[in-house]
Write an enzyme that holds these catalytic residues in place. Structure first.
Site, PDB file in Angstrom:
ATOM      1  N   SER A  34       0.819  -1.212   0.000  1.00 24.83           N
ATOM      2  CA  SER A  34       0.000   0.000   0.000  1.00 24.83           C
ATOM      3  C   SER A  34       0.856   1.267   0.000  1.00 24.83           C
ATOM      4  CB  SER A  34      -0.946  -0.009   1.203  1.00 24.83           C
ATOM      5  OG  SER A  34      -0.227  -0.178   2.401  1.00 24.83           O
ATOM      6  N   GLY A  86       8.101  -0.045   0.449  1.00 22.38           N
ATOM      7  CA  GLY A  86       7.742  -0.005   1.862  1.00 22.38           C
ATOM      8  C   GLY A  86       8.436  -1.114   2.630  1.00 22.38           C
ATOM      9  N   ALA A  87       8.005  -1.320   3.869  1.00 18.23           N
ATOM     10  CA  ALA A  87       8.565  -2.390   4.704  1.00 18.23           C
ATOM     11  C   ALA A  87       7.577  -2.692   5.818  1.00 18.23           C
ATOM     12  CB  ALA A  87       9.909  -1.971   5.283  1.00 18.23           C
ATOM     13  N   GLU A 107      11.239  -8.430  -4.598  1.00 18.32           N
ATOM     14  CA  GLU A 107      11.663  -7.168  -3.977  1.00 18.32           C
ATOM     15  C   GLU A 107      13.175  -7.176  -3.759  1.00 18.32           C
ATOM     16  OE1 GLU A 107       9.070  -7.158  -0.589  1.00 18.32           O
ATOM     17  OE2 GLU A 107       7.462  -6.173  -1.694  1.00 18.32           O
TER      18      GLU A 107
END
Ligand code: 5RP
Length: 221
Positions: A34, A86-87, A107
């Site tokens: 997201s 993101g993470a 990723e």
């Protein structure tokens, strides 16, 4: 401030950081999730300033294409100027747990192909030590039991992410309860388990820059 608004703030900070690096030939690596989606939306507004993107998932590739950004296969792309993603957890040394969305292997591949890895998070992802978030491990389906037993021997409690298949056709074991004192050593040890494709620890290739959004603004780590 709502978490979604914080994700957008982090994405905008990343775009401001990335924009000076864009040229007409540049290819940008784009992550999954997201927060990465917020970055895709921001990046699309400057699509005339770079050549194309490489995505870490089919979902991100689709979102990029829908917003008019050309998407290249990694093998057809030159070195990526930057990778933005993101993470799930970030420690003070910019080491990460990723893979909540199950895209950890691609990723890691796309991040490793980029000159710089920019991570974007809201402050809820900061952690004094990694491991409260269950560590995602991508496993070849026939090795599920074998890999799970090895992960138990490392002190974890693996849980099969039922009904989920990665873009590479594999399964995910989410490993709970790991005491991660040395992320780099554990990343290597898990990668050595037969049948494991990749795990969600990003210590060998930690983020170079992290933008952390909070209601007080965005800070750079
Ligand atoms: C997907 C990932 C994501 O970056 C991670 O799960 C964070 O997602 P979100 O931005 O939705 O919180 O690693 O595999």
């Amino acid at each position: 401030m709502a978490q979604d608004a914080l994700k957008r703030l982090a994405a905008e900070a990343a775009l401001a950081y990335v924009e000076p690096r864009l040229t007409r030939e540049a290819v940008v690596g784009v992550g999954t999730g997201s927060t990465a989606n917020c970055f895709i939306d921001a990046l699309a507004a400057v699509r005339h300033k770079f050549d194309a993107a490489v995505a870490s998932s089919e979902a991100s590739a689709e979102r990029l294409r829908r917003r008019g950004v050309a998407v290249l296969d990694l093998n057809a792309a030159p070195a990526l100027v930057v990778y933005v993603d993101g993470a799930d957890e970030v420690d003070s040394r910019r080491r990460l747990i990723k893979g909540g969305g199950g895209a950890l292997t691609r990723e890691k591949i796309v991040a490793a192909s980029a000159d710089e890895f920019v991570c974007i998070i809201d402050e809820s992802k900061l952690a004094p030590a990694l491991g409260a978030f269950p560590l995602p491990v991508e496993v070849i389906p026939m090795a599920r039991g074998l890999a799970a037993r090895a992960l138990v021997r490392l002190g974890g409690a693996p849980e099969w992410r039922q009904g989920f298949v990665t873009d590479n056709g594999n399964i995910i074991l989410d490993v709970h309860g790991l005491q991660i004192e040395d992320p780099l050593a554990l990343e290597r040890e898990i990668n050595n388990i037969v049948g494991v494709v990749c795990n969600g620890l990003f210590a060998a290739n930690a983020a170079d820059v992290v933008f952390v959004a909070s209601p007080r603004g965005v800070t750079q780590m």
